[in-house]
Write a protein that holds these residues in place. Structure first.
Motif, PDB file in Angstrom:
ATOM      1  N   LEU A  31       0.791  -1.230   0.000  1.00 43.49           N
ATOM      2  CA  LEU A  31       0.000   0.000   0.000  1.00 43.49           C
ATOM      3  C   LEU A  31       0.824   1.280   0.000  1.00 43.49           C
ATOM      4  CD1 LEU A  31      -2.732  -0.946   2.667  1.00 43.49           C
ATOM      5  CD2 LEU A  31      -2.877  -1.142   0.173  1.00 43.49           C
ATOM      6  N   GLY A  32       2.057   1.216   0.489  1.00 40.94           N
ATOM      7  CA  GLY A  32       2.825   2.437   0.692  1.00 40.94           C
ATOM      8  C   GLY A  32       2.549   3.012   2.070  1.00 40.94           C
ATOM      9  N   ILE A  33       3.335   3.990   2.485  1.00 41.33           N
ATOM     10  CA  ILE A  33       3.237   4.534   3.844  1.00 41.33           C
ATOM     11  C   ILE A  33       1.898   5.240   4.069  1.00 41.33           C
ATOM     12  CG2 ILE A  33       4.186   6.237   5.455  1.00 41.33           C
ATOM     13  CD1 ILE A  33       6.946   5.632   4.372  1.00 41.33           C
ATOM     14  N   LYS A  34       1.497   6.092   3.151  1.00 41.30           N
ATOM     15  CA  LYS A  34       0.273   6.879   3.345  1.00 41.30           C
ATOM     16  C   LYS A  34      -0.951   5.980   3.494  1.00 41.30           C
ATOM     17  CE  LYS A  34      -2.556  10.541   1.273  1.00 41.30           C
ATOM     18  NZ  LYS A  34      -2.701  11.477   0.117  1.00 41.30           N
ATOM     19  N   GLU A  35      -1.124   5.039   2.569  1.00 41.75           N
ATOM     20  CA  GLU A  35      -2.294   4.162   2.612  1.00 41.75           C
ATOM     21  C   GLU A  35      -2.222   3.189   3.793  1.00 41.75           C
ATOM     22  OE1 GLU A  35      -5.087   4.271   0.826  1.00 41.75           O
ATOM     23  OE2 GLU A  35      -4.282   6.098  -0.081  1.00 41.75           O
ATOM     24  N   SER A  36      -1.028   2.800   4.187  1.00 36.58           N
ATOM     25  CA  SER A  36      -0.882   1.928   5.363  1.00 36.58           C
ATOM     26  C   SER A  36      -1.341   2.652   6.619  1.00 36.58           C
ATOM     27  CB  SER A  36       0.569   1.478   5.522  1.00 36.58           C
ATOM     28  OG  SER A  36       0.968   0.644   4.452  1.00 36.58           O
ATOM     29  N   ARG A  37      -1.004   3.944   6.712  1.00 37.88           N
ATOM     30  CA  ARG A  37      -1.460   4.731   7.862  1.00 37.88           C
ATOM     31  C   ARG A  37      -2.977   4.864   7.866  1.00 37.88           C
ATOM     32  NH1 ARG A  37       3.498   9.002   7.503  1.00 37.88           N
ATOM     33  NH2 ARG A  37       4.652   8.301   9.355  1.00 37.88           N
ATOM     34  N   LEU A  38      -3.566   5.063   6.707  1.00 37.97           N
ATOM     35  CA  LEU A  38      -5.026   5.161   6.625  1.00 37.97           C
ATOM     36  C   LEU A  38      -5.687   3.843   7.026  1.00 37.97           C
ATOM     37  CD1 LEU A  38      -5.456   7.206   3.310  1.00 37.97           C
ATOM     38  CD2 LEU A  38      -5.803   8.013   5.656  1.00 37.97           C
ATOM     39  N   GLU A  39      -5.099   2.729   6.612  1.00 40.50           N
ATOM     40  CA  GLU A  39      -5.622   1.414   7.002  1.00 40.50           C
ATOM     41  C   GLU A  39      -5.498   1.220   8.511  1.00 40.50           C
ATOM     42  OE1 GLU A  39      -7.293  -2.412   6.589  1.00 40.50           O
ATOM     43  OE2 GLU A  39      -7.245  -0.656   5.263  1.00 40.50           O
ATOM     44  N   LEU A  40      -4.399   1.684   9.079  1.00 40.70           N
ATOM     45  CA  LEU A  40      -4.201   1.593  10.528  1.00 40.70           C
ATOM     46  C   LEU A  40      -5.257   2.406  11.269  1.00 40.70           C
ATOM     47  CD1 LEU A  40      -2.567   0.698  12.986  1.00 40.70           C
ATOM     48  CD2 LEU A  40      -0.953   2.556  12.518  1.00 40.70           C
ATOM     49  N   ILE A  41      -5.538   3.599  10.797  1.00 41.16           N
ATOM     50  CA  ILE A  41      -6.557   4.452  11.418  1.00 41.16           C
ATOM     51  C   ILE A  41      -7.930   3.791  11.358  1.00 41.16           C
ATOM     52  CG2 ILE A  41      -7.807   6.635  11.179  1.00 41.16           C
ATOM     53  CD1 ILE A  41      -5.091   7.860  10.270  1.00 41.16           C
ATOM     54  N   LYS A  42      -8.255   3.183  10.227  1.00 37.68           N
ATOM     55  CA  LYS A  42      -9.546   2.491  10.075  1.00 37.68           C
ATOM     56  C   LYS A  42      -9.669   1.350  11.079  1.00 37.68           C
ATOM     57  CE  LYS A  42     -10.425  -0.581   6.877  1.00 37.68           C
ATOM     58  NZ  LYS A  42     -10.638  -1.270   5.570  1.00 37.68           N
ATOM     59  N   LEU A  43      -8.604   0.595  11.263  1.00 36.85           N
ATOM     60  CA  LEU A  43      -8.624  -0.520  12.212  1.00 36.85           C
ATOM     61  C   LEU A  43      -8.708  -0.026  13.649  1.00 36.85           C
ATOM     62  CD1 LEU A  43      -5.981  -2.768  10.439  1.00 36.85           C
ATOM     63  CD2 LEU A  43      -8.376  -3.392  10.860  1.00 36.85           C
ATOM     64  N   ILE A  44      -8.068   1.098  13.954  1.00 42.73           N
ATOM     65  CA  ILE A  44      -8.162   1.690  15.288  1.00 42.73           C
ATOM     66  C   ILE A  44      -9.610   2.065  15.598  1.00 42.73           C
ATOM     67  CG2 ILE A  44      -7.571   3.732  16.671  1.00 42.73           C
ATOM     68  CD1 ILE A  44      -4.818   3.690  15.279  1.00 42.73           C
ATOM     69  N   ASP A  45     -10.268   2.692  14.645  1.00 42.59           N
ATOM     70  CA  ASP A  45     -11.672   3.083  14.837  1.00 42.59           C
ATOM     71  C   ASP A  45     -12.559   1.858  15.040  1.00 42.59           C
ATOM     72  OD1 ASP A  45     -10.994   5.741  14.587  1.00 42.59           O
ATOM     73  OD2 ASP A  45     -11.530   5.864  12.456  1.00 42.59           O
ATOM     74  N   GLU A  46     -12.280   0.804  14.287  1.00 37.52           N
ATOM     75  CA  GLU A  46     -13.057  -0.430  14.415  1.00 37.52           C
ATOM     76  C   GLU A  46     -12.862  -1.057  15.798  1.00 37.52           C
ATOM     77  OE1 GLU A  46     -13.232  -4.862  12.315  1.00 37.52           O
ATOM     78  OE2 GLU A  46     -12.336  -3.178  11.234  1.00 37.52           O
ATOM     79  N   ALA A  47     -11.633  -1.050  16.266  1.00 38.02           N
ATOM     80  CA  ALA A  47     -11.341  -1.617  17.586  1.00 38.02           C
ATOM     81  C   ALA A  47     -12.021  -0.824  18.694  1.00 38.02           C
ATOM     82  CB  ALA A  47      -9.825  -1.653  17.806  1.00 38.02           C
ATOM     83  N   LYS A  48     -11.977   0.484  18.597  1.00 38.01           N
ATOM     84  CA  LYS A  48     -12.626   1.330  19.608  1.00 38.01           C
ATOM     85  C   LYS A  48     -14.130   1.082  19.639  1.00 38.01           C
ATOM     86  CE  LYS A  48      -9.368   5.238  19.652  1.00 38.01           C
ATOM     87  NZ  LYS A  48      -9.178   6.674  19.257  1.00 38.01           N
TER      88      LYS A  48
END
Length: 289
Positions: free
Chosen positions: A250-267
């Protein structure tokens, strides 16, 4: 209400103390005990044992000495995996947590045997702490050929393999198995030990899946955004070694966006639980976002 930082500050020293004392007293040969303890006591976040204990806390369970034994058993198993991952035949790392890796300190044969000893001892502690076969079944499935070991095999098999470089299904599966399975098992064992309801188990499963997947993305990002001194191990190695992972996909930018999405899902999965401490684990990711 206990915060994540308060919880970690209270239980990390208890985990460290338990590990140090019991590795010294429960292993007969003092030299192999010393080699095992070297890697276990090298530091680290104690993420997985803390996750187990924090899940008990989320279910309003009082944490006992038996629970601490289970938590420390999880850490022994995690450390076994690190010792073997660092070997020359695997990732060939010289440093882990800012110290020489086990094979660089003691020798390859000694490191292999230390890892071999930590794995069954960890399962033993989990079995003894729970006095139930259920938790031992969960952890052995999580670290076996359909879990962590299987994921590590896929990681090795896919290195310098262009045929899987753009295969998101393969990379997600590989990274889930090698990292997510043990994280999920830490949460799942606590849910079983606490007698969680079906709905609570469902919520915690969603949390553990989101957190387990996101943690490997976080670790991939650490490899490119932190120095070796900050990370306590060699960084900027994955791309040089020809590793295929979320970053290469994905590259750094898209990996960070995927990480943010997973954080929101976990919360979101923690609604209705006493999840303040569990939610606090997600703050670990801020340094790479």
């Amino acid at each position: 209400m206990t915060t994540f930082n308060e919880f970690r500050a209270h239980y990390t020293p208890l985990i460290d103390d338990y590990l140090q004392k019991h590795l010294a007293t429960e292993v007969d040969d003092q030299k192999i005990s010393q080699i095992m303890s070297y890697s276990v006591m090298a530091g680290g976040k104690r993420l997985r044992p803390l996750l187990f204990l924090a899940t008990l806390d989320a279910l309003d369970q009082q944490i006992t000495d038996h629970d601490l034994r289970i938590a420390c058993g999880i850490e022994l198993i995690h450390t076994y995996s690190l010792i073997h991952d660092d070997l020359p035949a695997m990732d060939n790392d010289d440093y882990r947590r800012g110290k020489l890796t086990s094979h660089k300190k003691w020798g390859e044969a000694e490191a292999i045997l230390a890892g071999d000893a930590l794995l069954p001892l960890g399962i033993q502690w989990i079995s003894e702490g729970s006095q139930s076969a259920a938790l031992a079944t969960i952890i052995t499935k999580a670290v076996g050929p359909n879990g962590m070991v299987g994921g590590q095999y896929l990681d090795i098999d896919s290195t310098n393999n262009d045929s899987v470089a753009g295969d998101s299904q393969f990379i997600n599966r590989m990274e889930w198995l090698k990292t997510g399975c043990l994280i999920q098992a830490s949460v799942e064992m606590a849910a079983v030990a606490a007698g969680a309801s079906a709905e609570q188990k469902k919520q915690l499963l969603v949390f553990s899946r989101a957190f387990g997947r996101s943690y490997q993305i976080y670790d991939d990002l650490v490899d490119v955004v932190e120095t070796s001194e900050e990370a306590g191990k060699a960084t900027h190695k994955d791309q040089e070694a020809g590793k295929n992972n979320t970053l290469t996909l994905l590259g750094i930018k898209e990996s960070r966006l995927e990480l943010i999405k997973l954080i929101d899902e976990a919360k979101a999965s923690l609604t209705g639980l006493n999840g303040t401490v569990l939610a606090g684990f997600l703050a670990l990711y801020q340094k790479v976002l």
